[in-house]
Design an enzyme around this catalytic site. Structure first.
Site, PDB file in Angstrom:
ATOM      1  N   ARG A 204       0.712  -1.312  -0.040  1.00  0.00           N
ATOM      2  CA  ARG A 204       0.009   0.027   0.087  1.00  0.00           C
ATOM      3  C   ARG A 204       0.960   1.266   0.096  1.00  0.00           C
ATOM      4  O   ARG A 204       0.503   2.241  -0.266  1.00  0.00           O
ATOM      5  CB  ARG A 204      -1.031   0.120   1.165  1.00  0.00           C
ATOM      6  CG  ARG A 204      -2.090  -1.188   0.817  1.00  0.00           C
ATOM      7  CD  ARG A 204      -3.111  -1.129   2.127  1.00  0.00           C
ATOM      8  NE  ARG A 204      -2.267  -1.545   3.352  1.00  0.00           N
ATOM      9  CZ  ARG A 204      -2.218  -2.902   3.753  1.00  0.00           C
ATOM     10  NH1 ARG A 204      -2.594  -3.905   2.956  1.00  0.00           N
ATOM     11  NH2 ARG A 204      -1.418  -3.337   4.814  1.00  0.00           N
TER      12      ARG A 204
ATOM     13  N   GLU B 122       2.015  -5.843  13.980  1.00  0.00           N
ATOM     14  CA  GLU B 122       1.327  -5.629  14.800  1.00  0.00           C
ATOM     15  C   GLU B 122       0.262  -7.026  14.931  1.00  0.00           C
ATOM     16  O   GLU B 122       0.010  -7.488  15.698  1.00  0.00           O
ATOM     17  CB  GLU B 122      -0.043  -4.413  14.353  1.00  0.00           C
ATOM     18  CG  GLU B 122      -1.185  -4.452  15.257  1.00  0.00           C
ATOM     19  CD  GLU B 122      -2.213  -3.567  14.666  1.00  0.00           C
ATOM     20  OE1 GLU B 122      -1.927  -2.892  13.587  1.00  0.00           O
ATOM     21  OE2 GLU B 122      -3.170  -3.100  15.401  1.00  0.00           O
TER      22      GLU B 122
HETATM   23  P1  AMP Z   1       3.609  -1.894  12.056  1.00  0.00           P
HETATM   24  O1  AMP Z   1       4.829  -2.418  11.407  1.00  0.00           O
HETATM   25  O2  AMP Z   1       3.126  -2.400  13.129  1.00  0.00           O
HETATM   26  O3  AMP Z   1       3.749  -0.365  11.958  1.00  0.00           O
HETATM   27  O4  AMP Z   1       2.510  -2.317  10.705  1.00  0.00           O
HETATM   28  C1  AMP Z   1       2.473  -1.306   9.583  1.00  0.00           C
HETATM   29  C2  AMP Z   1       1.929  -2.137   8.245  1.00  0.00           C
HETATM   30  O5  AMP Z   1       1.084  -2.944   8.505  1.00  0.00           O
HETATM   31  C3  AMP Z   1       1.795  -1.056   7.264  1.00  0.00           C
HETATM   32  O6  AMP Z   1       2.383  -1.555   6.107  1.00  0.00           O
HETATM   33  C4  AMP Z   1       0.177  -1.123   7.166  1.00  0.00           C
HETATM   34  O7  AMP Z   1      -0.070  -1.163   5.951  1.00  0.00           O
HETATM   35  C5  AMP Z   1      -0.032  -2.539   8.024  1.00  0.00           C
HETATM   36  N1  AMP Z   1      -1.056  -2.268   8.914  1.00  0.00           N
HETATM   37  C6  AMP Z   1      -0.596  -2.522  10.257  1.00  0.00           C
HETATM   38  N2  AMP Z   1      -1.773  -2.396  11.175  1.00  0.00           N
HETATM   39  C7  AMP Z   1      -2.742  -1.940  10.271  1.00  0.00           C
HETATM   40  C8  AMP Z   1      -3.962  -1.481  10.588  1.00  0.00           C
HETATM   41  N3  AMP Z   1      -4.679  -1.627  11.814  1.00  0.00           N
HETATM   42  N4  AMP Z   1      -4.795  -0.971   9.548  1.00  0.00           N
HETATM   43  C9  AMP Z   1      -4.141  -1.034   8.418  1.00  0.00           C
HETATM   44  N5  AMP Z   1      -2.989  -1.314   7.879  1.00  0.00           N
HETATM   45  C10 AMP Z   1      -2.242  -1.777   9.122  1.00  0.00           C
END
Ligand code: AMP
Length: 172
Positions: free
Chosen positions: A59, A96
């Protein structure tokens, strides 16, 4: 920003139970929202001499490309393992929801580059911290970081270096 917010869809329990997924496809498909996103992101860096935008799969490719175009910069994809054809460097990190690895071409960034790292959502910050470490190891002149959405409650900024400018268009 209220207009963009009105175009973001919350999807419950995706991809796993308990996650509220911020779905930007509903904003990307809206011509006005996409235009505002590209414009607002580019306004952050108009006078910064940016030469490369790194977008995180998948994305981050969408507005990352628009941002690169708006700034007259090049676009570099940071991809999931095994997707990039030439020699890469890689980093593994916790997300996450699960674990992941990110790769970038070894020759993608030069020492005279000024780089913006872009992804759609900042959640725990693991993805961006890994991308930052990869790009940092290539010794560019300067690195900036941005997101469309920051999930404030997850404290993702804590995973990112304090001395780097981090911008998010929308904070929840
Ligand atoms: P993080 O490494 O936890 O900051 O996760 C970020 C990545 O996971 C990004 O590429 C986001 O597209 C996706 N992502 C994680 N959590 C969400 C969420 N609640 N909604 C949408 N995309 C998320």
């Amino acid at each position: 920003m209220e207009y963009i917010k009105s175009k973001i869809r919350d999807v419950m329990d995706f991809p796993t139970q308990g996650i509220v997924f911020k779905d930007l496809t509903t904003a990307f498909k809206d011509p006005r929202a996409l235009h505002i996103l590209g414009w607002d992101l580019s306004q952050l860096y108009r006078d910064k001499g940016v030469t490369k935008v790194v977008g995180i799969e998948s994305r981050g490719f969408i507005c990352g490309s628009i941002l690169a175009f708006e700034l007259g910069a090049g676009f570099v994809p940071a991809r999931k393992p095994g997707k990039l054809p030439a020699e890469t460097i890689k980093a593994t990190y916790a997300k996450e929801y699960g674990k992941d690895t990110i790769e970038i071409h070894k020759d993608a960034i030069m020492e005279d580059d000024i780089v913006v790292l872009h992804d759609d959502v900042l959640a725990t910050g693991g993805t961006m911290a890994a991308a930052y470490e990869l790009v940092k190891s290539m010794n560019p002149k300067k690195i900036y970081i941005n997101f469309i959405i920051e999930l404030g409650a997850l404290n993702g900024r804590k995973a990112l270096p304090e001395d780097v400018q981090v911008d998010s268009l929308i904070v929840y």
